[in-house]
Enzyme design. Structure first.
Site, short mmCIF file in Angstrom:
data_model
loop_
_atom_site.label_atom_id
_atom_site.label_comp_id
_atom_site.label_asym_id
_atom_site.label_seq_id
_atom_site.Cartn_x
_atom_site.Cartn_y
_atom_site.Cartn_z
N MET A 1 0.84 -1.20 0.00
CA MET A 1 0.00 0.00 0.00
C MET A 1 0.88 1.25 0.00
O MET A 1 0.88 2.00 -0.95
CB MET A 1 -0.93 -0.03 1.21
CG MET A 1 -1.97 1.05 1.22
SD MET A 1 -3.36 0.72 2.32
CE MET A 1 -2.60 0.68 3.91
N CYS A 2 1.61 1.50 1.07
CA CYS A 2 2.61 2.57 1.16
C CYS A 2 1.98 3.97 1.13
O CYS A 2 0.89 4.17 0.63
CB CYS A 2 3.65 2.47 0.05
SG CYS A 2 4.57 0.92 0.07
N GLY A 3 2.70 4.91 1.69
CA GLY A 3 2.26 6.29 1.72
C GLY A 3 3.38 7.22 1.29
O GLY A 3 4.55 6.96 1.58
#
Length: 298
Positions: A1-3
């Site tokens: 997912m990561c941001g």
């Protein structure tokens, strides 16, 4: 997912707050990437000198390492933040210091170099990583950061973003590339080397390679739309600014906010909540396949 987060300051008066604002944005992205985090911050460069950020210079190694560096360049200076060291040295000493670093083995590596970039990353919650490197106390002109949820490679400091593969250049990425192994082999034949199996490092290397051929950043990013297969949002840091690109499908979330004082990027709008004047910002979703690029005047 990561941001992903990014903050480009138009107003020099905000530069002392850059680290604190970026740290808060990074913390907000914890749910998107709780296993590791990193950031690149730009500013404070001096003409004729290079800043090299090194990872893995422990307290035990420091005395010997500093002595060895000073034997190569007696005007070198050192700044430590946890296990990362920023060496400032004359430009003509960089190659010799890189050779010295290689003698210490794989545990000591150069994670970035350039006129103004400093790059820090580590395993742990984003808030903890930011505190470890004292991000909130840093100042500068612009910064990008990343919180990682590892899906295709191990949770390691080396695998955390950003990846820097060229002078003052770094890249963070949310998504997945399907042809990165093929592209990696092509780039290795062209003389590049890679530290990890991470597809983001390949994307960073690809851009560095195209820039080394004389292309502008917007040209290199546009070419990536046909050469890189997958789904992705890229945020790229350079000495003078940053750029954003989303793939043609644009399934990864992205939002931007712009005021007279700054341009901000985040994977979610809530990361903007603590920014000054956000209530009057122009907020928009970046379009697919369009390069957004902001730079300070040279």
């Amino acid at each position: 997912m990561c941001g992903i987060v990014g903050l480009f300051l138009k107003n020099p008066a905000l530069q002392p707050q850059l680290g604190a604002l970026t740290a808060q944005m990074l913390k907000t992205m914890t749910e998107r990437g709780p296993d590791s985090a990193g950031f690149a911050i730009y500013g404070g460069g001096a003409h004729g000198r290079t800043k090299m950020t090194l990872r893995g210079v422990t307290e035990v190694l420091r005395p010997d390492f500093e002595k060895s560096v000073l034997s190569l360049s007696d005007s070198a200076t050192f700044s430590y933040r946890d296990d990362h060291l920023v060496v400032s040295c004359p430009d003509d000493a960089v190659s010799a210091i890189r050779e010295l670093v290689a003698e210490y083995g794989p545990d000591v590596t150069v994670v970035s170099s350039g006129d103004s970039i400093e790059l820090y990353k580590g395993v742990g919650l984003p808030e903890e990583v930011a505190a470890r490197f004292q991000l909130a106390q840093m100042s500068g002109t612009h910064a990008i950061g990343h919180t990682r949820m590892a899906t295709e490679s191990a949770v390691t400091t080396a695998g955390a973003h950003p990846f820097s593969t060229g002078p003052d250049q770094c890249l963070v990425h949310n998504g997945s590339l399907s042809n990165h192994n093929t592209l990696r082999r092509q780039l290795v034949r062209d003389g590049l080397s890679f530290e990890t199996e991470n597809d983001t490092e390949v994307a960073a290397g690809y851009l560095s390679w195209r820039l080394s051929q004389g292309e502008r950043l917007d040209e290199a990013l546009t070419a990536s739309l046909s050469d890189l297969d997958g789904f992705y949002t890229f945020v790229v840091g350079t000495r003078d600014g940053f750029a954003v690109l989303r793939d043609p499908v644009a399934c990864k979330p992205a939002v931007m906010a712009e005021t007279d004082d700054y341009v901000a990027f985040a994977s979610e709008y809530r990361a903007f909540a603590g920014l000054p004047g956000i209530e009057s910002a122009t907020v928009f979703e970046p379009e697919p396949q369009r390069v957004y690029h902001w730079e300070h005047a040279a």
